[in-house]
Design a protein around this motif. Sequence first.
Motif, mmCIF file in Angstrom:
data_model
loop_
_atom_site.group_PDB
_atom_site.id
_atom_site.type_symbol
_atom_site.label_atom_id
_atom_site.label_comp_id
_atom_site.label_asym_id
_atom_site.label_seq_id
_atom_site.Cartn_x
_atom_site.Cartn_y
_atom_site.Cartn_z
ATOM 1 N N ALA A 65 44.861 37.753 37.955
ATOM 2 C CA ALA A 65 43.431 37.513 38.168
ATOM 3 C C ALA A 65 42.718 38.884 38.402
ATOM 4 O O ALA A 65 41.394 38.723 38.187
ATOM 5 C CB ALA A 65 43.155 36.481 39.398
ATOM 6 N N THR A 69 39.434 39.518 36.288
ATOM 7 C CA THR A 69 38.046 39.615 36.879
ATOM 8 C C THR A 69 37.227 40.611 36.015
ATOM 9 O O THR A 69 36.007 40.283 35.934
ATOM 10 C CB THR A 69 38.187 39.960 38.476
ATOM 11 O OG1 THR A 69 38.924 38.915 39.032
ATOM 12 C CG2 THR A 69 36.873 40.301 39.064
ATOM 13 N N VAL A 271 39.498 32.905 39.438
ATOM 14 C CA VAL A 271 38.580 33.715 39.146
ATOM 15 C C VAL A 271 37.066 33.059 39.323
ATOM 16 O O VAL A 271 36.174 33.361 39.951
ATOM 17 C CB VAL A 271 38.376 34.502 37.985
ATOM 18 C CG1 VAL A 271 37.287 35.395 37.624
ATOM 19 C CG2 VAL A 271 39.727 35.472 38.135
ATOM 20 N N GLY A 274 36.331 31.002 42.468
ATOM 21 C CA GLY A 274 35.915 32.028 43.773
ATOM 22 C C GLY A 274 34.539 32.286 43.285
ATOM 23 O O GLY A 274 33.876 32.947 44.495
ATOM 24 N N THR A 276 32.904 34.113 40.674
ATOM 25 C CA THR A 276 32.493 35.113 39.476
ATOM 26 C C THR A 276 31.917 34.512 38.348
ATOM 27 O O THR A 276 32.435 33.486 37.893
ATOM 28 C CB THR A 276 33.664 35.999 39.155
ATOM 29 O OG1 THR A 276 34.165 36.647 40.190
ATOM 30 C CG2 THR A 276 33.254 36.700 37.929
ATOM 31 N N ILE A 285 35.997 41.108 43.049
ATOM 32 C CA ILE A 285 37.410 41.038 43.591
ATOM 33 C C ILE A 285 37.076 40.085 44.908
ATOM 34 O O ILE A 285 38.096 39.235 45.097
ATOM 35 C CB ILE A 285 37.855 42.248 43.797
ATOM 36 C CG1 ILE A 285 38.226 42.881 42.572
ATOM 37 C CG2 ILE A 285 39.354 42.208 44.742
ATOM 38 C CD1 ILE A 285 39.129 42.421 41.603
ATOM 39 N N ASN A 287 35.095 37.794 45.484
ATOM 40 C CA ASN A 287 35.192 36.215 45.119
ATOM 41 C C ASN A 287 36.679 35.729 44.375
ATOM 42 O O ASN A 287 37.135 34.664 44.744
ATOM 43 C CB ASN A 287 34.060 35.999 44.100
ATOM 44 C CG ASN A 287 32.634 36.345 44.207
ATOM 45 O OD1 ASN A 287 32.442 37.637 44.213
ATOM 46 N ND2 ASN A 287 32.018 35.339 44.612
ATOM 47 N N THR A 288 37.270 36.582 43.930
ATOM 48 C CA THR A 288 38.629 36.354 43.409
ATOM 49 C C THR A 288 39.601 36.106 44.528
ATOM 50 O O THR A 288 40.483 35.135 44.401
ATOM 51 C CB THR A 288 39.211 37.534 42.550
ATOM 52 O OG1 THR A 288 38.431 37.690 41.223
ATOM 53 C CG2 THR A 288 40.652 37.022 41.975
#
Length: 342
Positions: A65, A69, A271, A274, A276, A285, A287-288
């Motif tokens: 991920a 991203t 991704v 989260g 993005t 990152i 959010n990931t």
Amino acid sequence: MNTQTLPAAGNVRFRNFLRSQMRNIAPFVTLIALVVFFAVASPSFLTVDNLGNILTTMSVTGIMAVGLTFVILCAEIDLSFAAIANATGIAVAYFTAQEAYVNVANVPLSGGMAIVLALIGCLVLGFVNAIGMTKVGIPSFIMTLAMMQIGAGICALLVRGQILYAVPPQVSYLGTESIGGVPVIVLVLALFLLVGHLVLTYTRFGRYVYMVGGNREAAEFSGVNVKLILGAVMVISAFCAGTSGMLGVAYFGSAQQDEFNGFLLDAISAVVVGGTSLFGGRGGIGNTIIGLCVLGVLNNGLDHVQIDSFLKILIRGLILLIALIINVYAQNLRAQQIQSTE
């Protein structure tokens, strides 16, 4: 001055803030809700051992991920990373198994050489993706779809229906051992997340990634080499996929065809769930990490409450759909705000 207008103005600003941050707030609220629900539903959920289990099981997906991203921030997609991960994992096991039979310049292949060859292979596949996108002009969806088939073909050619168990000791250590009770594979995930965050937040390359994803034409007018950035993120995605593939082979204990196919949806979901933006330019990152936690808690929690495995797949699909709806809705709100300010 009418004092009643002050609370009204404050409410409007608060609503605007919620709308603008919906993409970031919704995943965090989802995570909290899932943790509370599973903690109530299963006494064994909120334990230290189970937390370690969640972190370990999401490590392979998490490394993939990180690279994905970068790609999605550029408003592109990579459908080949799971196949590249599988091909790299099989390649490192294949070269390790062949070290007693294959010589390079009359020097037997070592575990380290097997790792280097496997990583070179995954970088070549990523470079082919980059060339197809930037030089030939093939859309990322089609290019990586073709690469997904190429990766599957490489896997089939190397294993020929068999299962490989040989893994270099360096990879085995990273995938199976622990330091102070913390699995090394979790530490590797943390390192990838940290480096990815630092690159995106504090480097010129990271700023260019956001510029390309946010407004590609403006980035070109600003002197950014857009094709170079797009090619670079595809290579980064391939490298992350290859690394996760090798560690995954060590973690699962074997290398076989189609071993990582299920990780395609998981990594994309992490991704997107989260927060993005699929339209590029927003997210990162952080959010990931939230997306990985949501999926990790969801998958683990459903096992604790003994949900039917087929229903589990349906629930994951519904959560991804909701995340996509929020993603598109947030993008539309942003477009409306931009139009209103013009």
